[in-house]
Design a protein around this motif. Sequence first.
Motif, PDB file in Angstrom:
ATOM      1  N   GLU A 180       0.843  -1.186   0.000  1.00 39.87           N
ATOM      2  CA  GLU A 180       0.000   0.000   0.000  1.00 39.87           C
ATOM      3  C   GLU A 180       0.878   1.235   0.000  1.00 39.87           C
ATOM      4  N   LEU A 181       0.476   2.222  -0.786  1.00 37.34           N
ATOM      5  CA  LEU A 181       1.217   3.468  -0.753  1.00 37.34           C
ATOM      6  C   LEU A 181       0.998   4.136   0.598  1.00 37.34           C
ATOM      7  N   PRO A 182       2.051   4.581   1.259  1.00 35.05           N
ATOM      8  CA  PRO A 182       1.906   5.205   2.570  1.00 35.05           C
ATOM      9  C   PRO A 182       1.220   6.561   2.474  1.00 35.05           C
ATOM     10  N   GLU A 183       0.710   7.029   3.603  1.00 42.33           N
ATOM     11  CA  GLU A 183       0.148   8.369   3.640  1.00 42.33           C
ATOM     12  C   GLU A 183       1.281   9.379   3.521  1.00 42.33           C
ATOM     13  N   ASN A 184       0.914  10.620   3.185  1.00 44.05           N
ATOM     14  CA  ASN A 184       1.907  11.689   3.044  1.00 44.05           C
ATOM     15  C   ASN A 184       3.022  11.281   2.090  1.00 44.05           C
ATOM     16  N   LEU A 185       2.609  10.805   0.903  1.00 40.56           N
ATOM     17  CA  LEU A 185       3.559  10.324  -0.100  1.00 40.56           C
ATOM     18  C   LEU A 185       3.835  11.380  -1.155  1.00 40.56           C
ATOM     19  N   GLY A 186       5.090  11.478  -1.540  1.00 44.04           N
ATOM     20  CA  GLY A 186       5.479  12.313  -2.660  1.00 44.04           C
ATOM     21  C   GLY A 186       6.177  11.474  -3.697  1.00 44.04           C
ATOM     22  N   ALA A 187       6.345  12.017  -4.878  1.00 41.67           N
ATOM     23  CA  ALA A 187       7.056  11.306  -5.942  1.00 41.67           C
ATOM     24  C   ALA A 187       7.960  12.291  -6.669  1.00 41.67           C
ATOM     25  N   LEU A 188       9.209  11.893  -6.847  1.00 39.74           N
ATOM     26  CA  LEU A 188      10.179  12.669  -7.621  1.00 39.74           C
ATOM     27  C   LEU A 188      10.410  11.914  -8.917  1.00 39.74           C
ATOM     28  N   GLY A 201      12.022  13.411 -20.402  1.00 41.25           N
ATOM     29  CA  GLY A 201      11.003  14.391 -20.748  1.00 41.25           C
ATOM     30  C   GLY A 201      10.396  15.121 -19.575  1.00 41.25           C
ATOM     31  N   HIS A 202      10.658  14.638 -18.347  1.00 40.29           N
ATOM     32  CA  HIS A 202       9.972  15.221 -17.194  1.00 40.29           C
ATOM     33  C   HIS A 202      10.898  15.295 -15.981  1.00 40.29           C
ATOM     34  N   THR A 203      10.774  16.377 -15.245  1.00 37.25           N
ATOM     35  CA  THR A 203      11.380  16.484 -13.930  1.00 37.25           C
ATOM     36  C   THR A 203      10.325  17.146 -13.061  1.00 37.25           C
ATOM     37  N   GLU A 204       9.738  16.383 -12.147  1.00 40.26           N
ATOM     38  CA  GLU A 204       8.588  16.870 -11.384  1.00 40.26           C
ATOM     39  C   GLU A 204       8.605  16.322  -9.966  1.00 40.26           C
ATOM     40  N   ILE A 205       8.049  17.110  -9.053  1.00 42.20           N
ATOM     41  CA  ILE A 205       7.814  16.646  -7.684  1.00 42.20           C
ATOM     42  C   ILE A 205       6.301  16.679  -7.456  1.00 42.20           C
ATOM     43  N   LEU A 206       5.761  15.555  -7.017  1.00 39.39           N
ATOM     44  CA  LEU A 206       4.315  15.407  -6.866  1.00 39.39           C
ATOM     45  C   LEU A 206       3.944  15.098  -5.421  1.00 39.39           C
ATOM     46  N   LYS A 207       2.712  15.454  -5.049  1.00 40.68           N
ATOM     47  CA  LYS A 207       2.132  15.022  -3.779  1.00 40.68           C
ATOM     48  C   LYS A 207       0.978  14.092  -4.112  1.00 40.68           C
ATOM     49  N   ILE A 208       1.067  12.867  -3.609  1.00 32.59           N
ATOM     50  CA  ILE A 208       0.072  11.836  -3.943  1.00 32.59           C
ATOM     51  C   ILE A 208      -0.922  11.706  -2.788  1.00 32.59           C
ATOM     52  N   ASN A 209      -2.071  12.334  -2.922  1.00 33.85           N
ATOM     53  CA  ASN A 209      -3.111  12.179  -1.902  1.00 33.85           C
ATOM     54  C   ASN A 209      -3.904  10.897  -2.138  1.00 33.85           C
ATOM     55  N   SER A 210      -4.122  10.570  -3.412  1.00 27.39           N
ATOM     56  CA  SER A 210      -4.770   9.313  -3.794  1.00 27.39           C
ATOM     57  C   SER A 210      -4.247   8.932  -5.163  1.00 27.39           C
ATOM     58  N   ILE A 211      -3.752   7.718  -5.292  1.00 31.69           N
ATOM     59  CA  ILE A 211      -3.158   7.279  -6.547  1.00 31.69           C
ATOM     60  C   ILE A 211      -4.187   7.211  -7.672  1.00 31.69           C
ATOM     61  N   THR A 212      -5.473   7.132  -7.334  1.00 32.39           N
ATOM     62  CA  THR A 212      -6.501   6.973  -8.361  1.00 32.39           C
ATOM     63  C   THR A 212      -7.219   8.265  -8.733  1.00 32.39           C
ATOM     64  N   ASP A 213      -7.165   9.277  -7.865  1.00 34.40           N
ATOM     65  CA  ASP A 213      -7.942  10.474  -8.221  1.00 34.40           C
ATOM     66  C   ASP A 213      -7.465  11.788  -7.623  1.00 34.40           C
ATOM     67  N   ASP A 214      -6.323  11.806  -6.940  1.00 35.46           N
ATOM     68  CA  ASP A 214      -5.903  13.062  -6.317  1.00 35.46           C
ATOM     69  C   ASP A 214      -4.376  13.172  -6.303  1.00 35.46           C
ATOM     70  N   VAL A 215      -3.823  13.672  -7.398  1.00 41.15           N
ATOM     71  CA  VAL A 215      -2.384  13.882  -7.532  1.00 41.15           C
ATOM     72  C   VAL A 215      -2.144  15.370  -7.757  1.00 41.15           C
ATOM     73  N   ARG A 216      -1.238  15.940  -6.991  1.00 42.31           N
ATOM     74  CA  ARG A 216      -0.977  17.377  -7.059  1.00 42.31           C
ATOM     75  C   ARG A 216       0.449  17.640  -7.509  1.00 42.31           C
ATOM     76  N   LEU A 217       0.604  18.555  -8.450  1.00 43.34           N
ATOM     77  CA  LEU A 217       1.928  18.946  -8.931  1.00 43.34           C
ATOM     78  C   LEU A 217       2.467  20.069  -8.060  1.00 43.34           C
ATOM     79  N   LEU A 218       3.621  19.819  -7.412  1.00 39.85           N
ATOM     80  CA  LEU A 218       4.241  20.840  -6.572  1.00 39.85           C
ATOM     81  C   LEU A 218       5.268  21.655  -7.343  1.00 39.85           C
ATOM     82  N   LYS A 233       6.376  12.473   4.027  1.00 38.84           N
ATOM     83  CA  LYS A 233       7.291  11.636   4.811  1.00 38.84           C
ATOM     84  C   LYS A 233       7.904  10.484   4.018  1.00 38.84           C
ATOM     85  N   ASP A 234       7.298  10.173   2.874  1.00 43.10           N
ATOM     86  CA  ASP A 234       7.805   9.105   2.010  1.00 43.10           C
ATOM     87  C   ASP A 234       7.895   9.644   0.585  1.00 43.10           C
ATOM     88  N   VAL A 235       8.990   9.317  -0.105  1.00 44.03           N
ATOM     89  CA  VAL A 235       9.176   9.772  -1.481  1.00 44.03           C
ATOM     90  C   VAL A 235       9.546   8.588  -2.364  1.00 44.03           C
TER      91      VAL A 235
END
Length: 361
Positions: free
Chosen positions: A133-141, A146-163, A283-285
């Motif tokens: 399971e993806l942990p809470e308070n997850l980010g993705a680098l 083609g891409h360099t992005e930092i994301l905040k994953i609130n929900s893998i299926t419907d709530d991804v935020r670009l930071l 807390k997790d990336v």
Amino acid sequence: MNRSQPLVLGIESSCDETGVGIVRGTTLLTNTVSSSMDEHVRFGGVIPEIASRAHLDAFVPTLRQALSDGGVTLDEVDAIAVTSGPGLAGALMVGVCAAKALSVATGKPLYAINHLVAHVGVGLLDGAAAAPELPENLGALLVSGGHTEILKINSITDDVRLLGSTIDDAAGEAYDKVARILGLGYPGGPAIDKLARTGNAKAIRFPRGLSQPKYMGTAEEPGPHRYDWSFSGLKTAVARCVEQFEARGEEVPVADIAAAFQEAVVDVITSKAVLACREHGIKDVLLGGGVAANSRLRELTGQRCASAGIRLHVPPLDLCTDNGAMVAALGAQLVMAGVGPSGIRFAPDSSMPVTAVSLPA
């Protein structure tokens, strides 16, 4: 359809890899990839028309190999997932048209998903970075060609935020361009990474783009590019450095320049990514994308995350680069979450925003 452990076939064709992966729930059955990279080497970069034609040639053999390796048939598949964007328009079209044809021929539901979010979804596969399971308070680098992005994953299926993201070249593009300047060939990432180990990263100080106070601001009053990157100026600085050595008739210290360039890239990527995580309670990336294979990026990201109390998750290298398994993995998550399929009326979107995890019917 089995919604608790769906058997999903994933198709990826956003750039120069034709990928077909099959997963059952969070279990990876096969990950088959056919790359056309060798066809682009003499051009020093990916040529969209060549990539599209290579996808056409490779798709059916790759699909057959994946089904054989996975020990399944198309009749057994519960759903099909395909990358609908972002990526090269022509390359995306090949994969999307193939997926639509399979969906119509088999009657299987089709999910049009986001390539970038799929890089995160691959971490849910058994034995991958953050499974089961993806942990809470997850980010993705995500760091790729083609891409360099930092994301905040609130929900893998419907709530991804670009930071934050790059405002010009992605890190991988910068590697390829600098490798060309240094005469190292294509792809540039592995060549520079290898050469940099023999060079002195402190011999030359290259700029860290968008790191000045006017761009950064403060936590209370963030600047316009607090979490963003820029690599085009760095590439120009390398070119000017080489020109200066040549103008003086001196030997160009290629290894030192490669090491100093690489240090500039990974320094600014990791510092801004960790800053974004700290200020957004992450807390997790998860580190993903083709440049995640870079040894110095993995090393410095690990060090800085550890110092900041952030857990770093890195999938196996073959799941970091573009592949069909990540597409299937995200598709399975959508099926298990009860998200409806996209149908066949959607069109590929080369600039699909990361906030769109999948396309609705």
